[in-house]
Write a protein that holds these residues in place. Structure first.
Motif, PDB file in Angstrom:
ATOM      1  N   TYR B  35       0.803  -1.227   0.000  1.00 37.98           N
ATOM      2  CA  TYR B  35       0.000   0.000   0.000  1.00 37.98           C
ATOM      3  C   TYR B  35       0.838   1.279   0.000  1.00 37.98           C
ATOM      4  N   LEU B  36       2.136   1.147   0.330  1.00 35.75           N
ATOM      5  CA  LEU B  36       2.987   2.344   0.262  1.00 35.75           C
ATOM      6  C   LEU B  36       3.981   2.253  -0.897  1.00 35.75           C
ATOM      7  N   ALA B  37       3.647   1.425  -1.906  1.00 32.42           N
ATOM      8  CA  ALA B  37       4.557   1.271  -3.048  1.00 32.42           C
ATOM      9  C   ALA B  37       4.858   2.616  -3.704  1.00 32.42           C
ATOM     10  N   ARG B  41       8.877   2.974  -4.352  1.00 32.72           N
ATOM     11  CA  ARG B  41       9.491   2.882  -5.687  1.00 32.72           C
ATOM     12  C   ARG B  41      10.410   4.058  -6.018  1.00 32.72           C
ATOM     13  N   PRO B  42       9.951   5.323  -5.799  1.00 36.58           N
ATOM     14  CA  PRO B  42      10.839   6.448  -6.120  1.00 36.58           C
ATOM     15  C   PRO B  42      12.139   6.394  -5.321  1.00 36.58           C
ATOM     16  N   PHE B  43      12.060   5.922  -4.086  1.00 36.40           N
ATOM     17  CA  PHE B  43      13.267   5.840  -3.262  1.00 36.40           C
ATOM     18  C   PHE B  43      14.245   4.825  -3.849  1.00 36.40           C
ATOM     19  N   TYR B  44      13.714   3.663  -4.265  1.00 41.31           N
ATOM     20  CA  TYR B  44      14.600   2.656  -4.885  1.00 41.31           C
ATOM     21  C   TYR B  44      15.240   3.214  -6.146  1.00 41.31           C
ATOM     22  N   ARG B  45      14.436   3.953  -6.947  1.00 39.63           N
ATOM     23  CA  ARG B  45      14.992   4.529  -8.180  1.00 39.63           C
ATOM     24  C   ARG B  45      16.111   5.503  -7.854  1.00 39.63           C
ATOM     25  N   LEU B  46      15.864   6.314  -6.808  1.00 38.70           N
ATOM     26  CA  LEU B  46      16.844   7.326  -6.409  1.00 38.70           C
ATOM     27  C   LEU B  46      18.187   6.696  -6.038  1.00 38.70           C
ATOM     28  N   ILE B  47      18.149   5.583  -5.301  1.00 44.23           N
ATOM     29  CA  ILE B  47      19.417   4.976  -4.890  1.00 44.23           C
ATOM     30  C   ILE B  47      19.852   3.886  -5.850  1.00 44.23           C
ATOM     31  N   GLY B  48      19.094   3.681  -6.935  1.00 45.44           N
ATOM     32  CA  GLY B  48      19.529   2.739  -7.967  1.00 45.44           C
ATOM     33  C   GLY B  48      19.463   1.284  -7.565  1.00 45.44           C
ATOM     34  N   THR B  49      18.347   0.868  -7.018  1.00 45.42           N
ATOM     35  CA  THR B  49      18.167  -0.550  -6.702  1.00 45.42           C
ATOM     36  C   THR B  49      16.698  -0.903  -6.936  1.00 45.42           C
ATOM     37  N   SER B  50      16.350  -2.161  -6.771  1.00 52.00           N
ATOM     38  CA  SER B  50      14.944  -2.558  -6.880  1.00 52.00           C
ATOM     39  C   SER B  50      14.769  -3.904  -6.195  1.00 52.00           C
ATOM     40  N   PRO B  51      13.538  -4.229  -5.788  1.00 52.52           N
ATOM     41  CA  PRO B  51      13.310  -5.480  -5.070  1.00 52.52           C
ATOM     42  C   PRO B  51      13.737  -6.706  -5.875  1.00 52.52           C
ATOM     43  N   GLU B  52      13.775  -6.580  -7.202  1.00 56.44           N
ATOM     44  CA  GLU B  52      14.149  -7.745  -8.017  1.00 56.44           C
ATOM     45  C   GLU B  52      15.652  -7.963  -7.997  1.00 56.44           C
ATOM     46  N   GLN B  53      16.400  -6.905  -7.584  1.00 52.98           N
ATOM     47  CA  GLN B  53      17.855  -6.984  -7.610  1.00 52.98           C
ATOM     48  C   GLN B  53      18.361  -7.596  -6.300  1.00 52.98           C
ATOM     49  N   GLU B  54      18.496  -8.897  -6.275  1.00 57.43           N
ATOM     50  CA  GLU B  54      18.870  -9.564  -5.027  1.00 57.43           C
ATOM     51  C   GLU B  54      20.381  -9.572  -4.809  1.00 57.43           C
ATOM     52  N   ILE B 168      15.392  -2.982   4.653  1.00 58.89           N
ATOM     53  CA  ILE B 168      15.307  -1.952   5.707  1.00 58.89           C
ATOM     54  C   ILE B 168      14.230  -0.930   5.375  1.00 58.89           C
ATOM     55  N   THR B 169      14.058  -0.603   4.090  1.00 60.06           N
ATOM     56  CA  THR B 169      13.019   0.376   3.728  1.00 60.06           C
ATOM     57  C   THR B 169      11.635  -0.155   4.087  1.00 60.06           C
ATOM     58  N   ARG B 170      11.374  -1.389   3.692  1.00 59.46           N
ATOM     59  CA  ARG B 170      10.054  -1.958   3.986  1.00 59.46           C
ATOM     60  C   ARG B 170       9.825  -2.060   5.478  1.00 59.46           C
ATOM     61  N   CYS B 171      10.855  -2.437   6.212  1.00 63.64           N
ATOM     62  CA  CYS B 171      10.719  -2.573   7.654  1.00 63.64           C
ATOM     63  C   CYS B 171      10.338  -1.240   8.300  1.00 63.64           C
ATOM     64  N   MET B 172      11.038  -0.182   7.915  1.00 56.76           N
ATOM     65  CA  MET B 172      10.763   1.116   8.544  1.00 56.76           C
ATOM     66  C   MET B 172       9.402   1.663   8.122  1.00 56.76           C
ATOM     67  N   LEU B 173       9.080   1.464   6.844  1.00 58.29           N
ATOM     68  CA  LEU B 173       7.886   2.086   6.281  1.00 58.29           C
ATOM     69  C   LEU B 173       6.604   1.367   6.698  1.00 58.29           C
ATOM     70  N   TYR B 174       6.610   0.041   6.610  1.00 58.26           N
ATOM     71  CA  TYR B 174       5.371  -0.708   6.829  1.00 58.26           C
ATOM     72  C   TYR B 174       5.200  -1.183   8.265  1.00 58.26           C
ATOM     73  N   ILE B 175       6.326  -1.345   8.992  1.00 59.27           N
ATOM     74  CA  ILE B 175       6.204  -1.936  10.334  1.00 59.27           C
ATOM     75  C   ILE B 175       6.439  -0.875  11.413  1.00 59.27           C
ATOM     76  N   LEU B 176       7.623  -0.257  11.398  1.00 61.27           N
ATOM     77  CA  LEU B 176       7.986   0.622  12.511  1.00 61.27           C
ATOM     78  C   LEU B 176       7.178   1.919  12.516  1.00 61.27           C
ATOM     79  N   LEU B 177       7.083   2.548  11.349  1.00 62.44           N
ATOM     80  CA  LEU B 177       6.460   3.874  11.312  1.00 62.44           C
ATOM     81  C   LEU B 177       4.989   3.880  11.769  1.00 62.44           C
ATOM     82  N   PRO B 178       4.129   3.018  11.208  1.00 62.60           N
ATOM     83  CA  PRO B 178       2.716   3.093  11.624  1.00 62.60           C
ATOM     84  C   PRO B 178       2.502   2.770  13.095  1.00 62.60           C
ATOM     85  N   ILE B 179       3.187   1.741  13.604  1.00 59.32           N
ATOM     86  CA  ILE B 179       2.968   1.362  15.008  1.00 59.32           C
ATOM     87  C   ILE B 179       3.487   2.468  15.926  1.00 59.32           C
TER      88      ILE B 179
END
Lengths: 215, 562
Positions: B35-37, B41-54, B168-179
């Protein structure tokens, strides 16, 4: 390596902005809007009920200072600061952090505990002198809270028992009958939250404000 | 009675959290929560990575180290120049070099050891832009390592273990921040301060007192510091301060926040490896040890303080020295135990003034390696290390090649697990020996006798375990303790994380072999007992001699005072 460093630097900036400043600024904004009183320290006309005050110096005409009001724990009252410095040669200037709760870190109102261990000779001496101090004020059986300091050095509360043992002292100085003071304490006692969280307590600022309104 | 009902409420709340937050976290890290994609996404683009890039484990660890090192440097700089930065209504000057190094190391490693008094040292800019940020980041880094290790078990023949930046992005955005946000609002509603307006000065006409009341954005900082098991409070006395922990309700909320993610991660683990029973087995081991420690520490704090009793004051309300009236003795003990069994280290009562046995409960809670439930992420990856050692020992007993979740545990994995398990005790014991041998180290303690030794041991145990709780009588703000502490914290954090990631890489590359008749079961009572045994034996045997010189001598010295 270079890509990692570039990535890290950008992340540091973005993360600091979002999870530091945006989070906190929105937090301050909404808190000020919804809970204006609490967010600013719950301050009332006579101070914040959340922060303990020194009641020992209250002037009581014809009686020893402080005997006409209820006292808190020795954090902010009584001879505690002087006692610590008299008997503990080590680390004992009033401006040093931790061991003088009244002026922890040299700033009045700042927090600090004594951090004295359970078998500390200093703690034993301090406690003996505090017992003597209370007896001098007419409190014959001071309760444990009244001779020990709190974790914050700013404890604003006492237990109902701590207030009860001071009734004779306050009654003597103010002339208010003991039964009336007893009723006042009962009225000002907060039971444990939801009936079981924490312990029953009396807020000293509230109790002494109510006492002042009696007289 | 109150203690039992408090525990009951926590058990119910944490049970619900375990099931639903645990499941939600698995969904987040497997990329099913989106829900916060639009922000991701813009953040991944900014730092030049993506979830598919393992990433392979080496690249994952490389990203983690460089990211942490740069945050360490930037934070150090900001603390050094805080006097020239905005948001500084009390005109705090620069933080001194050794203290700034210790403080920033402490926040980057999720320790939050405080050699400073918050309200007298840190500007609002530092509290917000340096300390609070790390309370999000260090928690997310810990969770990322745990999730990477879980992927080691859940994947087969995989050269990669995930993408550090995405985790780390998903952890901060979806878990830590809302709670943290919701919890922050509740805390402020109960009375925690949340303002940028600086101190307030009041005058009480009743007693003639004029008082300065320190204020700041403490409420929301409190929420994330506890949710991320950080523990470094806004004020000097941390969560004993009535303006950050105003009521018994906030006290319990803080305990829930601290325990929620570490416990729930065992469900996340179970869900990701396809066997909730395995998660529940680790949870059981955690809960059993936690319960025993809460029991004896609370009992000890419900007894008299020896010094106060010797002065002729006998207590029916337990050891009141260093405790706040609104929490009471047993709830205070429950709080401090919760913070030392996790890597949180916040206090709501002065640990230094606990009875000898109570203080030992806090100290030994950390010495067990903080796996019950441990820090956010660090608890799970460390108990998985212990679980690997347990299957190895189990395998030796029945004479079969040990397996855990279908992965063969071979020489390489056992070596890595052994390394990860032994780093902390080695670092802590060696540094304690150094501190008590040097004049600069012996100058630290406020108390005398065995308690002085306990203060030094406690400080280095706490920092080596990235806990941050303190026997606060120790004068830690010296060049010696600031520096030795920084070394302690860095080794205690990264010298365990790297073997854990190497383990993840080694396991991910393996095939999953189906369980056979002879497979040692790793989801039943026998295994839970074995894991508990390993935790107690490693922690207990390595630290027993040191503990016996401190709290045990103190407890046995009837009628003696120092």
């Amino acid at each position: 390596m270079v890509a990692h460093i570039r990535r890290s630097l950008i992340s540091v900036v973005v993360i600091t902005a979002v999870f530091g400043f945006v989070y906190m600024f929105i937090g301050v904004g909404i808190s000020q809007l919804l809970f204006h009183h609490q967010a600013n320290g719950s301050i009332t006309a006579n101070g914040s009920p959340l922060i303990g005050q020194d009641w020992a110096a209250t002037k009581c005409p014809g009686h020893p200072d402080g005997s006409c009001v209820f006292h808190g724990r020795p954090d902010n009252t009584g001879p505690y600061a002087a006692v610590v410095c008299a008997s503990n040669a080590k680390n004992c200037t009033p401006s040093s952090g931790g061991d003088n709760p009244l002026v922890a870190n040299g700033v009045s109102g700042s927090s600090g505990a004594t951090n004295l261990g359970p078998r500390s000779q200093t703690l034993l001496t301090n406690t003996e002198q505090l017992v003597a101090y209370w007896k001098g004020l007419g409190v014959d059986n001071p309760t444990p809270d009244l001779v020990t300091t709190s974790g914050s050095g700013l404890d604003p509360d006492i237990t109902p028992q701590d207030a009860m043992v001071q009734i004779a002292m306050v009654s003597d100085a103010t002339g208010i009958p003991a039964s009336q003071l007893q009723a006042l304490i009962n009225k000002e006692t907060h039971s444990a939250q939801w009936g079981f969280l924490g312990a029953p307590y009396v807020n000293l600022l509230e109790l002494n404000t109510a006492l002042a309104n009696l007289g | 009675m109150g203690l039992f009902l408090t525990i009951l409420v926590l058990v119910v709340a944490l049970g619900i959290t375990w099931r639903y937050l645990g499941s939600y976290m698995a969904n987040v890290f497997e990329g099913r929560v989106r829900y916060l994609a639009w922000a991701e996404r813009p953040f991944y683009r900014l730092i030049g990575t993506s979830p598919e890039q393992e990433q392979s484990w080496k690249r994952y660890a490389g990203s983690l180290i460089i990211f942490s090192a740069i945050f360490l440097g930037v934070g150090y700089l900001l603390l050094r120049i805080q006097g020239s930065l905005p948001l500084n209504p009390q005109h705090m000057g620069a933080v001194k070099p050794a203290l700034a190094l210790n403080t920033q190391t402490s926040f980057v490693t999720n320790t939050n050891w405080q050699n400073y008094g918050g309200e007298t040292t840190m500007s609002y800019f530092s509290q917000i832009g340096v300390l609070t940020v790390q309370q999000f980041v260090s928690a997310a880094v810990g969770i990322a390592v745990a999730i990477a290790l879980v992927r080691g078990f859940s994947r087969r023949n995989s050269p990669t273990i995930g993408n550090f930046w995405v985790d780390i992005t998903r952890c901060m955005l979806y878990i830590l921040l809302p709670i943290a946000f919701v919890a922050g609002l509740i805390l402020v509603g109960e009375g925690a301060v949340m303002t940028l307006a600086g101190t307030a000065t009041i005058h009480d006409a009743l007693n003639g007192v004029t008082q300065t009341i320190p204020r700041g954005p403490a409420g929301f900082m409190g929420a994330i510091m506890q949710l991320g098991t950080n523990g470094g409070g806004f004020f000097n006395v941390d969560l004993a301060h009535p303006l950050q922990n105003p009521t018994a309700i906030t006290n319990v909320l803080y305990i829930w926040l601290t325990l929620s993610i570490p416990f729930a991660l065992t469900y996340t683990f179970g869900k990701m490896v396809g066997s909730i029973r395995h998660g529940a087995a680790l949870l059981s081991a955690m809960v059993i040890i936690f319960g025993v420690w809460v029991g004896f520490t609370s009992y000890a704090e419900h007894t008299n303080n020896p010094a106060v009793a010797a002065a002729g004051v006998h207590s029916t309300v337990g050891n009141t020295e260093g405790k706040e009236v609104r929490f009471g003795d047993t709830s205070s003990a429950l709080f401090n135990v919760s913070m030392t069994q996790t890597s949180d280290g916040a206090i709501d009562s002065a640990s230094d003034s606990y009875t000898p046995v109570g203080g030992m409960g806090l100290l030994t809670g950390m010495m067990l390696g903080e796996v019950t439930p441990g820090g956010t992420g660090s608890g799970l990856y460390t108990i998985l290390v212990y679980a690997i050692i347990a299957v190895f020992i189990g395998g030796l007993m029945i004479g079969r090649t040990p397996e855990y979740l279908g992965k063969k545990i071979q020489a390489k994995e056992v070596k890595l697990a052994g390394l990860a398990a032994l780093v902390m005790p080695l670092v802590v014991l060696i540094l304690t020996a150094v501190a008590v041998s040097l004049h600069a180290g012996r100058a630290g303690p406020l108390n005398s006798g065995p308690h002085a030794f306990s203060e030094i041991l406690y400080a280095l145990t706490s920092q080596g375990n990235n806990n941050g709780s303190a026997f606060a009588g120790l004068t830690g703000n010296t060049a010696f303790y600031n520096t030795i502490g920084a070394v302690d914290m860095l080794l205690g954090r990264f010298a365990i994380m790297i073997p854990a990631l190497a383990l993840a890489g080694a396991l991910a590359g393996k095939q999953i072999v189906p369980a056979g008749l002879g497979t040692f079961r790793t989801d039943n009572g026998m295994f839970i007992g074995l894991v508990i045994g390993v935790i107690i034996i490693i922690g207990g045997l390595t630290f027993f001699p040191a503990v016996s010189l401190g709290p045990i001598v103190e407890q046995l010295s009837h009628g003696k005072f120092w």
